[in-house]
Design an enzyme around this catalytic site. Structure first.
Site, PDB file in Angstrom:
ATOM      1  N   SER A  22       0.823  -1.212   0.000  1.00  0.00           N
ATOM      2  CA  SER A  22       0.000   0.000   0.000  1.00  0.00           C
ATOM      3  C   SER A  22       0.862   1.269   0.000  1.00  0.00           C
ATOM      4  O   SER A  22       1.884   1.356   0.680  1.00  0.00           O
ATOM      5  CB  SER A  22      -0.892   0.016   1.244  1.00  0.00           C
ATOM      6  OG  SER A  22      -1.530   1.255   1.347  1.00  0.00           O
ATOM      7  N   PHE A  23       0.382   2.269  -0.747  1.00  0.00           N
ATOM      8  CA  PHE A  23       1.058   3.572  -0.775  1.00  0.00           C
ATOM      9  C   PHE A  23       0.453   4.532   0.252  1.00  0.00           C
ATOM     10  O   PHE A  23       0.938   5.645   0.425  1.00  0.00           O
ATOM     11  CB  PHE A  23       0.954   4.186  -2.179  1.00  0.00           C
ATOM     12  CG  PHE A  23       1.659   3.374  -3.231  1.00  0.00           C
ATOM     13  CD1 PHE A  23       3.044   3.223  -3.197  1.00  0.00           C
ATOM     14  CD2 PHE A  23       0.947   2.754  -4.241  1.00  0.00           C
ATOM     15  CE1 PHE A  23       3.701   2.453  -4.154  1.00  0.00           C
ATOM     16  CE2 PHE A  23       1.597   1.987  -5.204  1.00  0.00           C
ATOM     17  CZ  PHE A  23       2.980   1.840  -5.164  1.00  0.00           C
ATOM     18  N   LYS A  73     -13.550  -4.016   1.925  1.00  0.00           N
ATOM     19  CA  LYS A  73     -14.347  -2.799   1.693  1.00  0.00           C
ATOM     20  C   LYS A  73     -15.860  -2.997   1.839  1.00  0.00           C
ATOM     21  O   LYS A  73     -16.561  -2.067   2.223  1.00  0.00           O
ATOM     22  CB  LYS A  73     -14.052  -2.230   0.300  1.00  0.00           C
ATOM     23  CG  LYS A  73     -12.711  -1.507   0.207  1.00  0.00           C
ATOM     24  CD  LYS A  73     -12.562  -0.847  -1.164  1.00  0.00           C
ATOM     25  CE  LYS A  73     -11.206  -0.194  -1.317  1.00  0.00           C
ATOM     26  NZ  LYS A  73     -11.086   0.542  -2.587  1.00  0.00           N
ATOM     27  N   ASP A 109     -13.275   6.883  -2.461  1.00  0.00           N
ATOM     28  CA  ASP A 109     -12.774   6.502  -3.796  1.00  0.00           C
ATOM     29  C   ASP A 109     -13.564   7.242  -4.876  1.00  0.00           C
ATOM     30  O   ASP A 109     -12.995   7.760  -5.843  1.00  0.00           O
ATOM     31  CB  ASP A 109     -12.952   4.993  -4.035  1.00  0.00           C
ATOM     32  CG  ASP A 109     -11.872   4.174  -3.348  1.00  0.00           C
ATOM     33  OD1 ASP A 109     -10.751   4.676  -3.178  1.00  0.00           O
ATOM     34  OD2 ASP A 109     -12.162   3.012  -2.981  1.00  0.00           O
ATOM     35  N   GLY A 136     -16.346  -4.268 -11.558  1.00  0.00           N
ATOM     36  CA  GLY A 136     -15.998  -4.680 -10.199  1.00  0.00           C
ATOM     37  C   GLY A 136     -16.265  -3.545  -9.211  1.00  0.00           C
ATOM     38  O   GLY A 136     -17.066  -2.645  -9.484  1.00  0.00           O
ATOM     39  N   LEU A 231      -7.780   3.605 -14.313  1.00  0.00           N
ATOM     40  CA  LEU A 231      -7.661   3.660 -12.850  1.00  0.00           C
ATOM     41  C   LEU A 231      -6.327   3.092 -12.373  1.00  0.00           C
ATOM     42  O   LEU A 231      -5.945   3.257 -11.226  1.00  0.00           O
ATOM     43  CB  LEU A 231      -8.813   2.910 -12.176  1.00  0.00           C
ATOM     44  CG  LEU A 231     -10.232   3.422 -12.411  1.00  0.00           C
ATOM     45  CD1 LEU A 231     -11.166   2.871 -11.337  1.00  0.00           C
ATOM     46  CD2 LEU A 231     -10.320   4.928 -12.432  1.00  0.00           C
ATOM     47  N   GLY A 254      -4.534   6.588 -12.844  1.00  0.00           N
ATOM     48  CA  GLY A 254      -5.254   6.455 -11.580  1.00  0.00           C
ATOM     49  C   GLY A 254      -4.567   7.083 -10.383  1.00  0.00           C
ATOM     50  O   GLY A 254      -5.072   6.969  -9.266  1.00  0.00           O
TER      51      GLY A 254
END
Ligand code: NAP
Length: 289
Positions: A22-23, A73, A109, A136, A231, A254
């Site tokens: 993860s960033f 999520k 998001d 998705g 994205l 993205g």
């Protein structure tokens, strides 16, 4: 990063499995450092089976807020005290604010994508024809947001048609009658692409390490006036974006969505305006490594 963690330091983090790529820690710690806030952001690798216990832990350990990523999520909604109408509609939460032991879920998001469209491409979806590839979780968030932002028509296609229909029905019944599905075929694309203003790729096709791939559709029918959004942010220029630029289209990756979803979360947690440029530079630094 805040290297001087004190008893008063507020703790934020990201729940995901896996989470090591993860960033978000870089994004948020750069913002905390820039603003001088007494906060720190850490990764929490949480297996699906441990989610319920983790949510209790967030309450009991006084964690101030978390980001939520794959695969939690949707499931995380079951453990919240409150959820925004937009996140409920999308069926996914990526940001939780914890206050006085109560957890409220948001989806940043979707507005993050809208902010990146407006800030980086200077394009508003209002009255535009939007074509979405893929059906998705990301497609659902982006499609709902495009409908809320006034797109004139939203056309969606993907491999599994039931998933496409589910998003189309959600938009037409719960937002506005403006969405339509179509079969992923040369004939359909040939009819639809010439009329498209904004094309958004939400499939993972072209993502690192398979960078020499792009979604299989006849891009040549898209007019040069169209904006193409991918994205994907790794690589920063996917093959789809490269080919789109070559035929005269504007192209956006993205990274902006990643940046703005984080910036919106930062403001929800702290009430402080996010230092966008600092966060962007931090992201660019890790993404070029
Ligand atoms: P997801 O839930 O797995 O959805 C991917 C969708 O793409 C599915 O509908 C899948 O169809 C479809 N698809 C996959 N391969 C395809 C192909 N060859 N042709 C046509 N359709 C295909 O993933 P997601 O969470 O929505 O994420 C999708 C992408 O968005 C990823 O690249 C992710 O990194 C990116 N993303 C970026 C951000 C950001 O901040 N920039 C945020 C979220 C996601 P089936 O279900 O039928 O396989």
């Amino acid at each position: 990063m805040n290297l001087f963690i004190k008893g008063s330091t507020k703790v934020y983090g990201i729940l995901g499995w896996p989470v090591e790529h993860s960033f978000s820690p870089v994004l948020h710690n750069s913002a905390f450092q820039q603003t001088g806030l007494d906060c720190v952001y850490v990764p929490f690798p949480v297996k699906p089976a441990d989610l319920a216990r983790t949510m209790d832990g967030i309450r009991s350990m006084g964690i101030s807020g978390v980001s939520v990523t794959i695969p939690h999520k949707s499931k995380v909604i079951d453990y919240l005290d409150e959820i925004t109408p937009e996140a409920k509609l999308i069926g996914a939460v990526n940001t939780i604010v914890s206050k006085d032991g109560r957890l409220k879920g948001y989806n940043t998001d979707a507005p993050g994508f809208l902010s990146s469209l407006e800030s980086e491409a200077a394009v508003s979806p209002a009255d535009k024809k939007v074509l979405i590839l893929g059906a998705g979780g990301a497609a659902r968030a982006v499609a709902v947001q495009m409908a809320l932002a006034g797109a004139s028509e939203i056309l969606i296609t993907s491999k599994t048609f039931e998933k496409v229909e589910s998003i189309v029905n959600l938009i037409n019944h719960s937002v506005r009658q403006c969405a339509r599905s179509f079969i992923w075929s040369e004939t359909e694309f040939r009819k639809i692409l010439p009329e498209t203003d904004i094309l958004i790729n939400t499939t993972p096709v072209g993502m690192h390490p398979r960078v020499d791939e792009m979604p299989k559709f006849p891009l040549r029918y898209l007019p040069a006036s169209a904006l193409v959004c991918d994205l994907i942010y790794n690589p920063r220029e996917t093959l789809l974006l490269k080919k789109s630029r070559e035929q005269g289209c504007a192209a956006m990756n993205g990274m902006g969505m990643l940046l703005y979803q984080g910036a919106i979360a930062f403001e929800l947690w702290t009430g402080v305006k996010p230092p966008i440029e600092v966060m962007k530079t931090a992201l660019e630094t890790v993404l070029t490594k």
